[in-house]
Design an enzyme around this catalytic site. Structure first.
Site, PDB file in Angstrom:
ATOM      1  N   ASN A  62      32.463 -20.135 -11.296  1.00 38.39           N
ATOM      2  CA  ASN A  62      32.494 -19.475  -9.990  1.00 38.39           C
ATOM      3  C   ASN A  62      31.463 -20.066  -9.040  1.00 38.39           C
ATOM      4  O   ASN A  62      31.704 -20.197  -7.836  1.00 38.39           O
ATOM      5  CB  ASN A  62      32.259 -17.973 -10.144  1.00 38.39           C
ATOM      6  CG  ASN A  62      33.495 -17.261 -10.669  1.00 38.39           C
ATOM      7  OD1 ASN A  62      34.584 -17.821 -10.658  1.00 38.39           O
ATOM      8  ND2 ASN A  62      33.326 -16.038 -11.131  1.00 38.39           N
ATOM      9  N   ASP A 102      45.331 -18.375  36.316  1.00 33.98           N
ATOM     10  CA  ASP A 102      45.070 -18.560  37.735  1.00 33.98           C
ATOM     11  C   ASP A 102      45.393 -19.995  38.124  1.00 33.98           C
ATOM     12  O   ASP A 102      45.469 -20.880  37.275  1.00 33.98           O
ATOM     13  CB  ASP A 102      43.585 -18.305  38.050  1.00 33.98           C
ATOM     14  CG  ASP A 102      43.266 -16.814  38.072  1.00 33.98           C
ATOM     15  OD1 ASP A 102      44.187 -16.020  38.278  1.00 33.98           O
ATOM     16  OD2 ASP A 102      42.098 -16.465  37.883  1.00 33.98           O
ATOM     17  N   ASP A 142      39.212 -13.617  37.371  1.00 30.25           N
ATOM     18  CA  ASP A 142      37.815 -13.774  37.769  1.00 30.25           C
ATOM     19  C   ASP A 142      37.285 -12.596  38.566  1.00 30.25           C
ATOM     20  O   ASP A 142      36.100 -12.323  38.557  1.00 30.25           O
ATOM     21  CB  ASP A 142      37.625 -15.081  38.564  1.00 30.25           C
ATOM     22  CG  ASP A 142      38.574 -15.191  39.739  1.00 30.25           C
ATOM     23  OD1 ASP A 142      39.241 -14.188  40.063  1.00 30.25           O
ATOM     24  OD2 ASP A 142      38.660 -16.280  40.326  1.00 30.25           O
TER      25      ASP A 142
END
Length: 916
Positions: free
Chosen positions: A740, A344, A646
């Site tokens: 790990n 926009d 919007d």
């Protein structure tokens, strides 16, 4: 939202009482006749009382995942299942020394996963609360915005196009009100609503006079009395018949989940082969079973999908701090693929702080006025509305055809030190507030006009105009209208003379009006036209031109998009020349770019639009239907499209776009619900920041995928290579678990927090279907994994040969394996820089995680208690240096090997060619 099969006849199926009356009518009659409701709503005290009695206005919420369930979920992973099976086997065989460390590591891993998932759950709950709908309700006689959950039966609330109806209610008054009730009834056509002025009929149910919770206002305005809230509403009754919809996995999670499963299957196959080979060679069955389990533990990147989810959730929190609210996690990553941003103009590229700068009145002697804080000016002379009839007429129309409100005195800024007059302020639509302030400065006080509004046709995107009908103190009615110039002037056949008589709106005057409109528009001003109806004829009054300044950061954001290979396209309802002027100022329009209007789009078929859309940077005078077509056109050309909007009618285009973006300030509730991302500040620069964040999170995902798989390959090579070389088991199961624990958790998560690299917005967008391993990443992963495994085996072999101590050799191999992975984590900070050029201090959490991991390793070696758990031996200084040297060889070899096989330049990340 609701299944049409379930809800198609829900109105007819409403529950009745024993006398056959609809229960909702009993509620309605009670609330409208027996309680303290007035047309202007409830008092705060009464509303709080009813809220405590009736409960919040919510549907039955999905059950929250409890902390205990989240913790239990940590044990559903394939990796954990393998570990638990190994514990059972060890206990059954009486090998408690092996079982204890495994249990310890499983619990620690589960705790880490629980903490992260619990934080993610709480973050998403907060985001859900932030996006909860609101309602405009009369409390204590004043119209206020409250959470929809606090609406109670008896409240009086207002509705306008784009609002989601907060509860069931009876319409007190309405103008052109229509609601999309498809979620409730299955009807695709919006339902036209009415206001009944006669006495309410409580013997029958007419849904035309009611609105229902969860439906959407598509047109008009209305005032409603709440009747039923929460589960007592019709939507609440329907929701009890619906099964909960499970949230699907994101595409990213699916890809990584599939990757993890594939690696797991490969590793399990390797385990079986190793087990059978060892047994056939005469090794003890139990030892080979434990060896196979150990290799599986080493190989499976069990934390990969969870790490991605955590990284995305953390990115969502980071984006929230930058004023972008993400509805769906996958939208973060998808933003990084965007090739086109359709934005926009008003409020997004511009400030949305309109100020009237010029007024043009169209009479037999047309005049152009300047506008100041003291009123209007003509030929350097200050004027008030009553000093010029033509000026007075257009200002009167601007004040009457206006829904903005001047701020009360307590909200107006105090006089400055120089004693100058305070600036007026107004509340409402930015265009209308600008007009109202200009009118007030020129002496038109809307509250003392003597006009009473009797009807209104609200502004709609289809008509692009607003009309009000007012009656003066004598009862004489007058219609005023304002809107887009091309709409208003088409319907005007007359103008006023200087003496106030009607004249034909001839060609010369029309031509002058068009010229003035184009002149204002070419300067980037927004133009609003005004007209008044007299004796059934519309008389053209003139124009107001207003300035909406460009946001300071807009041009910079547009330039950043251009460097990133992203097209920025402006879509607006404004005049074409106005849009072009703003687009040029923002850097959106360049040489060779074109602008199209909605009328020009209508004259094109889809093929013609596809041919020109790549060069089109501005779409002006467009409707929401045009927006949807524009999005489809870009997508058909292979673009990944982000679309902002919007209004309620923007929702289809927002949903059609790959990334739908709603405005947080000016956006309607329905647009916010349809969007993937909400810009809390309505700022284009915020959207560009979000794109940067999307690219960054994808880069970070590649970084920890690279890290985890490289490390797991190194661990598999270590264990499998030792068996194939006929060596004793290089690392025990407890030691692999320690590896790990210290390397796969915190460092991997820390890579997900890496800040954006300086080049992230200097590359074209990646393709959606690009694999994680594009650009030679798999080559990097395999090379690093092989080097980690080979150097660990070398460390083990050297120490075993020289010390003849299996415990010392295993400890050295453990040090090499962990340190080489912790060194590799810094290599993974960038795909463009080397270990010696990456910014080490850019991610404090990574430094912290490496420090903690190294500390855990050394604790497992030097603390006597942990030595017994992990079967480690304290190395001498020389033995320690051998292990460290072996780990340091990995990055050196990683720099030499690619040059041997691929020339001087090692493989780097391939990016797509710039688009447009």
């Amino acid at each position: 939202m609701c299944s049409q099969n379930v809800s198609h006849n829900v109105i007819k199926a409403m529950p009745k009482n024993q006398k056959g009356r609809y229960i909702v009518l009993d509620i309605l009659e009670k609330k409208l006749t027996e309680n303290q409701t007035t047309r202007k709503g409830l008092t705060t005290a009464e509303a709080e009382k009813r809220l405590s009695t009736d409960g919040e206005n919510r549907l039955a919420k999905k059950k929250k995942t409890s902390a205990a369930k989240i913790f239990a979920g940590q044990f559903h992973d394939v990796m954990v299942m393998i570990l638990l099976v190994s514990v059972v086997i060890s206990v059954a065989l009486g090998q408690y020394a092996d079982a204890v460390p495994i249990v310890l590591i499983v619990i620690i891993n589960a705790a880490l996963g629980f903490i992260q998932e619990y934080r993610c759950e709480k973050t998403l709950e907060k985001l859900e609360n932030m996006t909860a709908p609101t309602a405009m309700v009369y409390r204590d006689g004043r119209l206020v915005k409250i959470p929809a959950s606090e609406v109670v039966a008896g409240d009086v609330f207002t509705l306008e196009a784009g609002d989601r109806v907060p509860c069931d209610g009876y319409i007190n008054s309405s103008r052109a009100l229509s609601c999309d009730e498809s979620a409730l009834t299955g009807e695709a056509v919006p339902a036209v609503k009415k206001c009944r002025t006669s006495e309410i009929d409580f013997t029958a149910l007419n849904k035309d006079y009611m609105v229902y919770m969860g439906t959407v206002v598509t047109k008009g305005v209305g005032e409603v009395t709440a009747v039923a809230t929460g589960e007592r509403s019709q939507m609440g009754r329907v929701s009890t018949m619906l099964d909960e919809i499970k949230e699907p996995e994101t595409p990213l999670q699916k890809k990584l989940g599939e990757l993890g499963k594939t690696l797991a299957m490969i590793c399990l196959a390797v385990c079986v082969i190793v087990f059978l080979a060892g047994v056939l060679r005469g090794e003890p069955v139990l030892n080979m079973a434990m060896t196979g389990i150990t290799i599986a533990i080493a190989a499976i990147p069990e934390g990969l999908p969870a790490t991605v989810t955590i990284a995305l959730a953390l990115a969502v929190r980071k984006m929230l701090k930058r004023q972008a609210l993400v509805h769906r996690l996958h939208s973060v990553e998808t933003l990084g693929c965007a090739t086109v941003i359709c934005t926009d103009k008003t409020g997004t590229v511009t400030m949305n702080k309109m100020t009237v700068t010029d007024i043009f009145t169209c009479t037999e002697k047309s005049r152009a006025y300047g506008v100041t804080k003291e009123g209007a000016s003509f030929e350097n002379k200050a004027l008030k509305a009553w000093e010029s009839p033509d000026l007075g007429r257009i200002l009167l129309c601007g004040a009457a055809c206006n829904n903005a409100r001047l701020c009360p005195p307590e909200k107006i800024k105090k006089r400055d030190r120089g004693g100058r007059q305070s600036e007026l302020c107004a509340e409402g639509d930015p265009t209308e507030t600008a007009i109202l302030i200009a009118c007030a400065n020129a002496g038109i006080n809307v509250s003392s006009l003597g006009y009473r509004r009797t009807d209104e046709l609200p502004f709609e995107s289809e008509t692009r105009s607003m009309t009000v009908i007012c009656a003066d103190e004598k009862g004489v009615t007058t219609a005023f209208r304002k809107g887009a110039f091309d709409v208003i002037i088409k319907e005007c056949s007359h103008v006023f003379s200087d003496s106030g008589e009607l004249l034909t709106f001839g060609g010369a005057m029309r031509k002058q009006a068009f010229y003035k409109c184009d002149e204002y528009a070419s300067k980037g001003l927004r133009v609003i036209a005004f007209s008044q109806q007299v004796d059934g004829e519309w008389a053209f009054l003139g124009l107001m031109a207003m300035k909406d300044p460009l946001r300071a950061e807009a041009a910079k954001a547009v330039a950043e998009c251009q460097r990133a290979g992203i097209k920025t396209v402006m879509i607006t309802g404004d005049h074409k020349l106005t849009a072009q002027a703003i687009a040029k100022e923002a850097g959106i329009m360049k040489a060779g770019s074109i602008a199209l209007t909605g009328d020009e789009l209508d004259r094109m078929d889809d093929k013609q639009l596809d041919e020109v859309i790549e060069n089109c940077r501005v779409f002006a005078r467009v409707t929401p239907e045009h927006k949807l077509r524009i999005v489809k056109a870009f997508k058909s050309c292979g673009h990944v499209c982000a679309m902002t909007g919007d209004g309620v009618n923007d929702a289809p285009a927002i949903k059609e776009a790959d990334i739908g973006v709603s405005m947080g300030i000016s956006g309607t509730e329905v647009t916010k619900q349809a969007a993937d991302v909400i810009l809390l500040d309505d700022n284009f620069a915020t959207l560009v920041n979000s794109v940067e964040e999307g690219r960054t999170i994808y880069q970070n995902i590649r970084k920890f995928v690279r890290y985890l798989i490289s490390c797991n390959i190194g661990e598999v090579i270590t264990m499998l290579g030792g068996i194939l070389m006929g060596l004793p088991m290089v690392l025990l199961p407890a030691q692999i678990l320690l590896v790990n624990l210290v390397t796969d958790s915190l460092p991997a998560i820390a890579l997900g927090l890496e800040p954006a690299e300086s080049s992230v917005m200097k590359k074209p967008p990646r393709k959606e279907d690009d694999s994680f391993f594009s650009g030679g990443l798999m080559w990097h992963i395999v090379i690093r994994g092989l080097l980690i495994g080979i150097c660990t085996l070398a460390s083990f072999t050297v120490l075993l040969t020289n010390t003849h101590s299996l415990g010392t050799a295993r400890t050295g191999a453990l040090i090499t394996l962990v340190l080489s992975q912790l060194i590799h984590v810094f290599e993974c900070k960038s795909e463009e820089k080397t270990l010696f050029t990456v910014p080490y201090l850019s991610n404090p959490f990574l430094l912290f995680s490496v420090f903690i991991s190294a500390a855990a390793l050394f604790a497992g070696i030097w603390l006597p208690v942990l030595q017994k758990v992990f079967f480690t031996a304290v190395p001498s200084l020389g033995e320690f240096l051998v292990a460290v040297a072996a780990a340091a060889i990995v990055p050196v070899g990683a720099g030499i090997i690619p040059k041997l096989f691929m020339g001087k330049k090692s493989p780097d990340v391939t990016v797509n060619a710039p688009q447009g």
